[in-house]
Design a protein around this motif. Structure first.
Motif, PDB file in Angstrom:
ATOM      1  N   THR A 158       0.866  -1.183   0.000  1.00  0.00           N
ATOM      2  CA  THR A 158       0.000   0.000   0.000  1.00  0.00           C
ATOM      3  C   THR A 158       0.896   1.225   0.000  1.00  0.00           C
ATOM      4  O   THR A 158       1.919   1.262   0.707  1.00  0.00           O
ATOM      5  CB  THR A 158      -0.916   0.015   1.230  1.00  0.00           C
ATOM      6  N   GLY A 159       0.517   2.225  -0.807  1.00  0.00           N
ATOM      7  CA  GLY A 159       1.382   3.380  -0.979  1.00  0.00           C
ATOM      8  C   GLY A 159       1.369   4.338   0.203  1.00  0.00           C
ATOM      9  O   GLY A 159       0.461   4.306   1.031  1.00  0.00           O
ATOM     10  N   PRO A 160       2.387   5.172   0.262  1.00  0.00           N
ATOM     11  CA  PRO A 160       3.529   5.221  -0.673  1.00  0.00           C
ATOM     12  C   PRO A 160       4.576   4.154  -0.336  1.00  0.00           C
ATOM     13  O   PRO A 160       4.971   4.008   0.807  1.00  0.00           O
ATOM     14  CB  PRO A 160       4.083   6.623  -0.478  1.00  0.00           C
ATOM     15  N   GLU A 161       4.980   3.400  -1.336  1.00  0.00           N
ATOM     16  CA  GLU A 161       5.953   2.333  -1.135  1.00  0.00           C
ATOM     17  C   GLU A 161       6.575   1.957  -2.487  1.00  0.00           C
ATOM     18  O   GLU A 161       5.922   2.053  -3.520  1.00  0.00           O
ATOM     19  CB  GLU A 161       5.281   1.112  -0.509  1.00  0.00           C
ATOM     20  N   THR A 162       7.840   1.505  -2.436  1.00  0.00           N
ATOM     21  CA  THR A 162       8.535   1.034  -3.639  1.00  0.00           C
ATOM     22  C   THR A 162       9.043  -0.375  -3.395  1.00  0.00           C
ATOM     23  O   THR A 162       9.718  -0.634  -2.386  1.00  0.00           O
ATOM     24  CB  THR A 162       9.719   1.944  -4.006  1.00  0.00           C
ATOM     25  N   TRP A 163       8.685  -1.290  -4.319  1.00  0.00           N
ATOM     26  CA  TRP A 163       9.163  -2.678  -4.228  1.00  0.00           C
ATOM     27  C   TRP A 163      10.293  -2.864  -5.229  1.00  0.00           C
ATOM     28  O   TRP A 163      10.163  -2.535  -6.406  1.00  0.00           O
ATOM     29  CB  TRP A 163       8.020  -3.641  -4.552  1.00  0.00           C
ATOM     30  N   THR A 164      11.429  -3.377  -4.754  1.00  0.00           N
ATOM     31  CA  THR A 164      12.555  -3.656  -5.647  1.00  0.00           C
ATOM     32  C   THR A 164      12.770  -5.160  -5.720  1.00  0.00           C
ATOM     33  O   THR A 164      12.526  -5.888  -4.747  1.00  0.00           O
ATOM     34  CB  THR A 164      13.842  -2.972  -5.155  1.00  0.00           C
ATOM     35  N   ILE A 165      13.222  -5.606  -6.835  1.00  0.00           N
ATOM     36  CA  ILE A 165      13.308  -7.031  -7.114  1.00  0.00           C
ATOM     37  C   ILE A 165      14.411  -7.699  -6.291  1.00  0.00           C
ATOM     38  O   ILE A 165      15.519  -7.170  -6.181  1.00  0.00           O
ATOM     39  CB  ILE A 165      13.534  -7.245  -8.626  1.00  0.00           C
ATOM     40  N   PRO A 166      14.136  -8.860  -5.667  1.00  0.00           N
ATOM     41  CA  PRO A 166      15.201  -9.596  -4.972  1.00  0.00           C
ATOM     42  C   PRO A 166      16.211 -10.157  -5.969  1.00  0.00           C
ATOM     43  O   PRO A 166      15.920 -10.307  -7.158  1.00  0.00           O
ATOM     44  CB  PRO A 166      14.443 -10.732  -4.262  1.00  0.00           C
ATOM     45  N   ALA A 167      17.373 -10.495  -5.474  1.00  0.00           N
ATOM     46  CA  ALA A 167      18.416 -11.051  -6.348  1.00  0.00           C
ATOM     47  C   ALA A 167      17.980 -12.398  -6.918  1.00  0.00           C
ATOM     48  O   ALA A 167      17.264 -13.160  -6.275  1.00  0.00           O
ATOM     49  CB  ALA A 167      19.714 -11.217  -5.556  1.00  0.00           C
ATOM     50  N   ALA A 168      18.421 -12.674  -8.144  1.00  0.00           N
ATOM     51  CA  ALA A 168      18.200 -13.962  -8.814  1.00  0.00           C
ATOM     52  C   ALA A 168      16.728 -14.297  -8.994  1.00  0.00           C
ATOM     53  O   ALA A 168      16.333 -15.456  -8.918  1.00  0.00           O
ATOM     54  CB  ALA A 168      18.914 -15.086  -8.066  1.00  0.00           C
ATOM     55  N   THR A 169      15.907 -13.263  -9.245  1.00  0.00           N
ATOM     56  CA  THR A 169      14.477 -13.499  -9.466  1.00  0.00           C
ATOM     57  C   THR A 169      14.215 -13.852 -10.921  1.00  0.00           C
ATOM     58  O   THR A 169      14.655 -13.153 -11.832  1.00  0.00           O
ATOM     59  CB  THR A 169      13.657 -12.262  -9.070  1.00  0.00           C
ATOM     60  N   CYS A 211      19.052 -26.422 -16.905  1.00  0.00           N
ATOM     61  CA  CYS A 211      19.984 -26.455 -15.778  1.00  0.00           C
ATOM     62  C   CYS A 211      20.052 -25.154 -14.992  1.00  0.00           C
ATOM     63  O   CYS A 211      20.508 -25.146 -13.856  1.00  0.00           O
ATOM     64  CB  CYS A 211      21.386 -26.795 -16.280  1.00  0.00           C
ATOM     65  N   ARG A 212      19.621 -24.075 -15.598  1.00  0.00           N
ATOM     66  CA  ARG A 212      19.775 -22.785 -14.929  1.00  0.00           C
ATOM     67  C   ARG A 212      18.500 -21.959 -15.067  1.00  0.00           C
ATOM     68  O   ARG A 212      17.934 -21.865 -16.154  1.00  0.00           O
ATOM     69  CB  ARG A 212      20.940 -21.994 -15.541  1.00  0.00           C
ATOM     70  N   PRO A 213      18.037 -21.361 -13.954  1.00  0.00           N
ATOM     71  CA  PRO A 213      16.852 -20.501 -14.052  1.00  0.00           C
ATOM     72  C   PRO A 213      17.195 -19.196 -14.739  1.00  0.00           C
ATOM     73  O   PRO A 213      18.364 -18.782 -14.796  1.00  0.00           O
ATOM     74  CB  PRO A 213      16.469 -20.269 -12.584  1.00  0.00           C
ATOM     75  N   GLY A 214      16.188 -18.540 -15.286  1.00  0.00           N
ATOM     76  CA  GLY A 214      16.390 -17.218 -15.855  1.00  0.00           C
ATOM     77  C   GLY A 214      16.496 -16.181 -14.747  1.00  0.00           C
ATOM     78  O   GLY A 214      16.129 -16.422 -13.595  1.00  0.00           O
ATOM     79  N   VAL A 215      17.011 -15.010 -15.082  1.00  0.00           N
ATOM     80  CA  VAL A 215      17.183 -13.945 -14.094  1.00  0.00           C
ATOM     81  C   VAL A 215      16.730 -12.626 -14.708  1.00  0.00           C
ATOM     82  O   VAL A 215      17.276 -12.196 -15.730  1.00  0.00           O
ATOM     83  CB  VAL A 215      18.645 -13.822 -13.618  1.00  0.00           C
ATOM     84  N   LEU A 216      15.727 -11.995 -14.099  1.00  0.00           N
ATOM     85  CA  LEU A 216      15.304 -10.663 -14.524  1.00  0.00           C
ATOM     86  C   LEU A 216      16.343  -9.642 -14.089  1.00  0.00           C
ATOM     87  O   LEU A 216      17.119  -9.872 -13.151  1.00  0.00           O
ATOM     88  CB  LEU A 216      13.948 -10.323 -13.907  1.00  0.00           C
ATOM     89  N   CYS A 217      16.344  -8.484 -14.734  1.00  0.00           N
ATOM     90  CA  CYS A 217      17.337  -7.463 -14.409  1.00  0.00           C
ATOM     91  C   CYS A 217      17.128  -6.931 -12.990  1.00  0.00           C
ATOM     92  O   CYS A 217      16.013  -6.912 -12.465  1.00  0.00           O
ATOM     93  CB  CYS A 217      17.270  -6.321 -15.419  1.00  0.00           C
ATOM     94  N   ASP A 218      18.224  -6.484 -12.361  1.00  0.00           N
ATOM     95  CA  ASP A 218      18.136  -6.018 -10.978  1.00  0.00           C
ATOM     96  C   ASP A 218      17.564  -4.607 -10.860  1.00  0.00           C
ATOM     97  O   ASP A 218      17.386  -4.104  -9.747  1.00  0.00           O
ATOM     98  CB  ASP A 218      19.505  -6.084 -10.301  1.00  0.00           C
ATOM     99  N   SER A 219      17.247  -3.976 -12.028  1.00  0.00           N
ATOM    100  CA  SER A 219      16.655  -2.633 -11.973  1.00  0.00           C
ATOM    101  C   SER A 219      15.125  -2.670 -11.950  1.00  0.00           C
ATOM    102  O   SER A 219      14.479  -1.619 -11.868  1.00  0.00           O
ATOM    103  CB  SER A 219      17.131  -1.808 -13.180  1.00  0.00           C
ATOM    104  N   SER A 236      12.294 -16.866  -6.999  1.00  0.00           N
ATOM    105  CA  SER A 236      13.722 -16.579  -7.044  1.00  0.00           C
ATOM    106  C   SER A 236      14.519 -17.848  -6.759  1.00  0.00           C
ATOM    107  O   SER A 236      14.057 -18.757  -6.055  1.00  0.00           O
ATOM    108  CB  SER A 236      14.098 -15.523  -6.002  1.00  0.00           C
ATOM    109  N   ALA A 237      15.745 -17.886  -7.306  1.00  0.00           N
ATOM    110  CA  ALA A 237      16.671 -18.969  -6.990  1.00  0.00           C
ATOM    111  C   ALA A 237      17.220 -18.733  -5.603  1.00  0.00           C
ATOM    112  O   ALA A 237      17.664 -17.634  -5.274  1.00  0.00           O
ATOM    113  CB  ALA A 237      17.791 -19.027  -8.019  1.00  0.00           C
ATOM    114  N   GLY A 238      17.219 -19.753  -4.765  1.00  0.00           N
ATOM    115  CA  GLY A 238      17.665 -19.585  -3.389  1.00  0.00           C
ATOM    116  C   GLY A 238      16.580 -18.897  -2.578  1.00  0.00           C
ATOM    117  O   GLY A 238      15.514 -18.561  -3.072  1.00  0.00           O
ATOM    118  N   CYS A 239      16.839 -18.683  -1.334  1.00  0.00           N
ATOM    119  CA  CYS A 239      15.847 -18.067  -0.439  1.00  0.00           C
ATOM    120  C   CYS A 239      16.468 -16.851   0.240  1.00  0.00           C
ATOM    121  O   CYS A 239      16.901 -16.929   1.392  1.00  0.00           O
ATOM    122  CB  CYS A 239      15.354 -19.073   0.606  1.00  0.00           C
TER     123      CYS A 239
END
Length: 243
Positions: A158-169, A211-219, A236-239
């Motif tokens: 709920t705003g105002p808020e910004t969600w940023t992508i976790p690593a290896a998503t 063998c390897r998951p895809g990864v969206l950009c970290d931006s 995401s890969a890993g927890c």
């Protein structure tokens, strides 16, 4: 230029009658030489016939230039012919696998002493250029990878808020409860994409391999202004920690 298709089992579904034939068409290549000393690989592919019928005549696919791996549809160049009076030059085709257990074909051109003078890698269709990933080996020795564990995540914002992508998503799903919301995807407008309509659901996925998951950009990020609300889920890969 002998070409033999790899047959599948004929089946009639228990009726006692032969069923449709199926096969994996084989690729073979023949070395031809040109007056300037360069060589080309003439490629032919087998066909499939009804179960119990004689093999179909091989079909000319095109030719490969071993110098650059470029494939050309149709017959070989008019000036290409047998390599010398003894026709001792030859070509062999190896089925190999790269580090991700992806099979491909390696066409090896030998001179009259048997030494390899050039090689071209293609996908199993025999014509599409292929670049192996990492270590190359015998497919019989290829060890299938253990899939990397993927961990789901979920958040209600709920705003105002910004969600940023976790690593290896690898994937992100967004459901807009109450707009507007601005998404900054991996590709698109640098100012972000604004979604005003409530009830809209969207998903972004980065293609992976076996063998390897895809990864969206970290931006990748989602901005939720005051008065707006969204639900976000991701894989995401890993927890790692949620952002």
């Amino acid at each position: 230029m002998a070409v033999t298709p790899t047959p599948c089992a004929c089946g009639g579904g228990g009726s006692g009658e032969p069923g449709e034939a199926c096969c994996a068409p084989s690729i073979t290549s023949t070395l031809l030489c040109r007056p300037d000393g360069t060589t080309v690989l003439l490629l032919a592919r087998s066909g499939c016939t009804a179960c119990g019928s004689p093999p179909a005549e091989p079909e000319l696919v095109g030719w490969l230039d071993p110098a650059n791996g470029e494939f050309t549809h149709g017959p070989a160049p008019e000036d290409a012919g047998p390599c010398g009076t003894e026709d001792c030059a030859s070509v062999t085709v190896l089925r190999l696998c790269d580090q991700d257990c992806v099979p491909f074909l390696r066409h090896l051109v030998h001179d009259c002493t048997g030494a390899v003078i050039s090689s071209v890698d293609t996908t199993p269709d025999g014509v599409t250029p292929y670049t192996p990933a990492g270590t190359v080996g015998d497919c019989a020795d290829c060890q299938r990878c253990v899939p990397e564990p993927m961990c789901p995540g979920f958040a209600g914002l709920t705003g105002p808020e910004t969600w940023t992508i976790p690593a290896a998503t690898e994937s992100v799903s967004l459901s807009v409860a109450c707009g507007p919301v601005t998404v900054y995807p991996c590709a698109g407008a640098t100012d972000g994409v604004q979604i005003n309509e409530c009830g809209v659901s969207l998903q972004w996925v980065a293609p992976g391999t076996e063998c390897r998951p895809g990864v969206l950009c970290d931006s990748f990020r989602i901005e939720v202004p005051e008065g707006s609300a969204v639900y976000v889920s991701w894989l995401s890969a890993g927890c790692g920690d949620e952002s």
